[in-house]
Write an enzyme that holds these catalytic residues in place. Structure first.
Site: not given
Ligand SMILES: *Cc1c(COP(=O)(O)O)cnc(C)c1O
Length: 349
Positions: A90, A161, A185
């Site tokens: 990511w 993030d 998540k």
């Molecule tokens: C799933 C995820 C993303 C992407 O999320 P989307 O909603 O699909 O754009 C970005 N960063 C992390 C750490 C993730 O687990």
């Protein structure tokens, strides 16, 4: 995974939410019922994370990846360089997206020593003095790498993030300039992203930033510049209430530590399963593991699926298996997985 109690409540009030005689999806987002929900959900999130008053909370569109470009666009007036740590898939994608808007430097990447993967120490990263901000990902969902260090970068704002570990443990919000997370998540349905942004970082956007993705516009409009993802927001609100009922994030953290310890201990004591992430970076949320004999992978997945374990296939980038044990996963779920893995090893090992 969402808490069952939350899904049951959403089901019970699907056709008549809050005595309105309609579903939450059918009311106006500017009407008093939804506004009340919006205000309360923000307050609950502030309570859960002890968010200070000089931080704004935004409920935006675009998930996690949406912030990969929203951040560089909104902080462009701080400078032309974005400094990034890469610790997995990511954070790698975040670099690619940032490079479209700012000069983007990668300060450090993971090391592989004796087959063990370790993320760099956060505070060993040397940020350029004229860097607009430092960006990292606190939990690499695909790789199972979590960074627990508290960032300390002086005047350089830290952007993180937290898509896959937000609300899994208490945080010191003041360590960060911006925290963002795609909701799907650990919070609620996909599409929603939560952004916690320090006041002084609002209003530094490029002139051509689309209004929908401008922190300034969204702050001025209480996240309602355009229609927010209302059903996602509603479910997030229910999850925040559920977390408060569980005793808040200190209690959730203990629960999460216990769950991941159960699984890591089992894996470490077996020659049949392995996890090669350094102890200091082992994710509490996503636990990848390999079978000693990868020819058994398909059989393991088919058998586990038959017994009710879902989504154990590792991400297509890395293969193997991955158990995602977010906040809503009960200890019994982890215990049952370990029991299944023990039995699989006994019969196939
Ligand atoms: C799933 C995820 C993303 C992407 O999320 P989307 O909603 O699909 O754009 C970005 N960063 C992390 C750490 C993730 O687990």
């Amino acid at each position: 995974m969402l808490p069952k109690a939350v899904l049951q409540r959403a089901q019970a009030e699907l056709l008549d939410w809050n005595g309105t005689g309609t579903s939450v999806m059918e009311v106006s987002h500017r009407g008093s019922d939804f506004m009340k929900l919006a205000r309360k959900s923000e307050q609950d999130l502030r309570t859960l994370l002890s968010i200070p008053d000089n931080y704004k909370v935004l409920f935006m569109h675009g998930g996690g990846r949406g912030q990969f470009f929203t951040v560089p666009m909104n902080l462009a007036k701080r400078g032309n360089i974005a400094s990034h740590l890469v610790s997995g898939e990511w954070s790698k994608i975040a670099v690619q997206e940032s490079a479209k808007y700012l000069q983007t430097e990668v300060l450090a990447e993971n090391s592989l020593i004796d087959g063990v993967v370790k993320a760099p120490s956060l505070n060993d990263c040397k940020v350029s003095p004229d860097s607009a901000y430092f960006h990292y990902c606190s939990n690499e969902t695909v790789n199972g790498i979590e960074i627990f260090d508290r960032p300390a970068f002086g005047d350089t704002p830290v952007v993180v993030d937290m898509s896959s570990n937000i609300l899994s443990r208490p945080l010191n919000i003041e360590d960060y300039g911006i925290i963002y997370a795609g909701a799907q998540k650990n919070i609620g349905p996909a599409g929603l992203s939560i952004v916690i942004v320090r006041e002084d970082l609002v209003g530094l956007e490029r002139e051509d930033t689309p209004a929908v993705f401008s922190y300034k516009e969204q702050v001025a409009n209480f996240s309602m510049y355009n229609t927010p993802p209302t059903f996602g927001w509603y479910l997030a609100a229910l999850v925040f209430e559920w977390l408060l009922e569980q005793g808040g994030l200190a209690a959730i953290e203990q629960h999460n530590i216990r769950k991941c310890d159960t699984l890591y201990k089992f894996i470490d004591n077996s020659d049949f399963y392995s996890n090669n992430i350094h102890e200091s970076n082992r994710s509490r949320m996503n636990i990848p593991f390999l079978l000693a004999n990868s020819e058994l992978d398909e059989h393991f997945l088919a058998q586990s699926h038959k017994e009710g374990f879902h989504a154990l296939k590792g991400h297509r980038f890395v293969g193997g298996m991955r158990a995602s044990i977010y906040n809503a996963m009960p200890q019994e779920g982890v215990d049952a997985l370990v029991e299944f893995m023990r039995e699989f090893e006994r019969t196939q090992g």
